[in-house]
Design an enzyme around this catalytic site. Structure first.
Site, PDB file in Angstrom:
ATOM      1  CB  VAL A   3      35.653  40.996  49.610  1.00 41.38           C
ATOM      2  CG1 VAL A   3      34.412  41.882  49.493  1.00 41.38           C
ATOM      3  CG2 VAL A   3      36.711  41.664  50.476  1.00 41.38           C
ATOM      4  CG  ASP A   4      31.213  35.442  48.843  1.00 39.24           C
ATOM      5  OD1 ASP A   4      30.633  35.912  47.846  1.00 39.24           O
ATOM      6  OD2 ASP A   4      31.072  34.271  49.227  1.00 39.24           O
ATOM      7  CB  SER A   5      28.763  40.877  47.430  1.00 39.57           C
ATOM      8  OG  SER A   5      28.888  40.340  46.121  1.00 39.57           O
ATOM      9  N   GLY A   6      28.169  37.529  47.905  1.00 44.53           N
ATOM     10  CA  GLY A   6      27.168  36.478  47.789  1.00 44.53           C
ATOM     11  C   GLY A   6      26.951  35.712  49.075  1.00 44.53           C
TER      12      GLY A   6
ATOM     13  CB  ILE B  54      34.240  40.627  54.511  1.00 48.28           C
ATOM     14  CG1 ILE B  54      35.492  40.692  55.382  1.00 48.28           C
ATOM     15  CG2 ILE B  54      33.369  41.860  54.740  1.00 48.28           C
ATOM     16  CD1 ILE B  54      36.376  41.887  55.104  1.00 48.28           C
TER      17      ILE B  54
END
Length: 390
Positions: free
Chosen positions: A204-207, A275
Site C-alpha cells: 500500500v503506497d499512497s505516494g 496499490i
C-alpha cells in the site's frame, strides 16, 4: 541595536545586553547593575579590539543619576569609543577596583593571541545566533571582521566547522535521548489479497500515483491476456521502467470483498503489486495507522506483521540498515576519509608541513606543531581540530 557581550578581566562572560549605539555609558551601567548588581563597583570599561579604556566616575557606579552630575558617563557609547559606527556586536571588559590598575599598566600585554581571539569571535557568533530576536541581524562585516588576515580567516573557518560538528553531535544526542523512536525501523504496509485464486501480498503506497503490477505477477495470475499494449509507455521516477500496458479491470479479493482494480504492468518491478493513490481514492480506502489496518467502508484489512512481509521487504530493511550513517568522531572521520593510512613523508616534506601548519595555526613552537601533525597522521585539518579541542 548593538549586541554587547560583557566579560570580566579574566575573560569570563558575565552577561549580554542590547543597546543602541547612541545610548550613554550611564544607561549601559544601569542595565549592567540590573543583570549583575556587583557591577555597580566597576571602575572602567575596556574594548580590547578598539584599544579603548573608558574610566568611570564615582557617581556612575550608583543606580541613580542626578542632573547635577556631569561626568564622562554622559557620553554615548560611540563618543566613548566603546562601540564602532555601524557595529552590531561588541565585546566589552568591565574592570573592578582590583583589575583597573593592572589593566592600565599591561593593556597591550593582555591582548589575546590571534587563535584565541578568533575562537572567541566564533563562539560569540554562535552565542548571538541563539540569543533573543531583539539582538538584531548581524551584518557581514561583523561575521568577517576587516581586522582579520588570511591566516585568521582560515582559522575561523576551521573553528566554525568544529563548532558546527559539535552542535550536530549535541543534536544527535538529544534526539537519541528524547525521541529514540525516530531511529526505529519502519515496517512497510502490506495487505494480503487474492487475484484469480493466487495469493499476492500488495504494498500500500499512497505516494504512488498509479497502481502497478510487475509482469511476473501478471503471468502468475493469468492476466497477460488482458494487457492493453496500446498503453505502452515509460515510467519515470527513481529510474526508468518500461510499461508493458494496462489491465483496465480485474477483480481483487480483499478480506472477502471483490473490488475491481486497474493496474499498469511494469516489465521489471521488484514489488509484485502496488496499490497506489488512484485505487485508494477511487474506493475511498483509508490507511489507519492507529489501528494498523486498511479500512474499506466498515471493513478493516489488517496490515501484515513484520514476520509475514515478502522477502524483498526484509532484504530492503537489512540493506538500509547496512548503509545507514553511523556517528563518528569528526577527527576520526576526517582521518579515515582523507588518509586511509599514514603517508610516508620525507624529512623535507615533514618540515614543509610543519612550517605551513605553524603559519596557518599561529603556533610558534615547532615541537608542538610536529606533535599535533604526528597525532593526526600529518593531516593539517585534523591537527587543527585537535588544537582547537585542547
Amino acid at each position: 541595536m548593538v549586541q554587547l557581550t560583557i566579560d570580566n578581566a579574566r575573560g569570563v562572560t558575565l552577561c549580554r545586553v542590547s543597546l543602541p549605539a547612541n545610548a550613554t555609558v550611564q544607561q549601559l551601567l544601569l542595565q549592567l547593575t540590573v543583570a549583575k548588581p556587583e557591577l555597580r563597583q566597576a571602575q572602567a570599561i575596556r574594548n580590547d579590539v578598539r584599544h579603548v579604556t573608558h574610566r568611570l566616575t564615582p557617581a556612575s557606579t550608583t543606580t541613580t543619576t542626578t542632573t547635577s552630575v556631569v561626568s564622562s558617563n554622559a557620553q554615548t557609547l560611540l563618543q566613548a569609543g566603546l562601540v564602532g559606527q555601524g557595529a552590531t556586536a561588541e565585546t566589552l571588559v568591565v574592570l573592578m577596583a582590583a583589575d583597573a590598575p593592572a589593566a592600565a599598566s599591561s593593556a597591550a600585554a593582555a591582548a589575546p593571541s590571534p587563535t584565541k581571539a578568533v575562537a572567541a569571535q566564533i563562539l560569540d557568533l554562535f552565542g548571538c545566533a541563539s540569543a533573543s530576536p531583539s539582538a538584531g541581524v548581524r551584518s557581514q562585516a561583523s561575521v568577517v571582521p576587516s581586522t582579520m588576515d588570511e591566516r585568521q580567516l582560515e582559522l575561523q573557518r576551521r573553528i566554525y566547522a568544529q563548532i558546527q560538528q559539535q552542535q550536530i553531535d549535541e543534536n544527535l544526542a538529544n534526539a537519541l535521548e528524547y525521541t529514540p523512536e525516530a531511529f526505529a525501523k519502519v515496517t512497510m504496509l502490506y495487505v494480503p489479497c487474492t487475484i484469480n485464486q493466487v495469493l499476492v501480498k500488495a504494498f500500500v503506497d499512497s505516494g504512488a500515483q498509479n497502481s502497478i503490477m510487475n509482469k511476473r505477477t501478471a503471468e502468475r495470475c493469468g492476466l497477460m491476456r488482458l494487457v492493453d499494449v496500446r498503453m505502452r509507455d515509460v515510467a519515470v521516477g527513481v529510474g526508468r521502467q518500461e510499461i508493458c500496458g494496462r489491465i483496465h479491470m480485474t477483480p481483487v479479493n480483499l478480506a472477502g470483498m471483490y473490488i475491481p482494480f486497474a493496474f499498469y504492468v511494469i516489465e521489471d518491478q521488484a514489488m509484485d503489486l502496488i496499490i497506489g493513490l488512484d485505487q485508494l481514492k477511487r474506493h475511498q480506502m483509508m490507511i489507519d495507522l492507529k489501528h494498523n489496518c486498511l479500512t474499506i467502508d466498515n471493513i478493516n484489512v489488517p496490515f501484515l506483521p513484520e514476520n509475514d512481509l515478502p522477502a524483498l521487504a526484509a532484504l530492503g530493511d537489512d540493506e538500509n540498515a547496512m548503509h545507514a550513517p553511523r556517528h563518528q568522531d569528526p577527527a576520526t572521520t576526517a582521518t579515515t576519509a582523507s588518509n586511509p593510512a599514514a603517508p610516508v613523508l620525507s624529512e623535507g616534506e615533514r618540515q614543509a608541513r610543519i612550517e605551513g601548519f605553524m603559519t596557518v595555526s599561529g603556533i610558534t613552537d615547532p615541537t608542538q606543531a610536529a606533535e599535533l601533525l604526528e597525532a593526526a597522521d600529518w593531516n593539517p585539518n585534523v591537527a587543527a581540530a585537535l588544537l582547537f579541542d585542547t
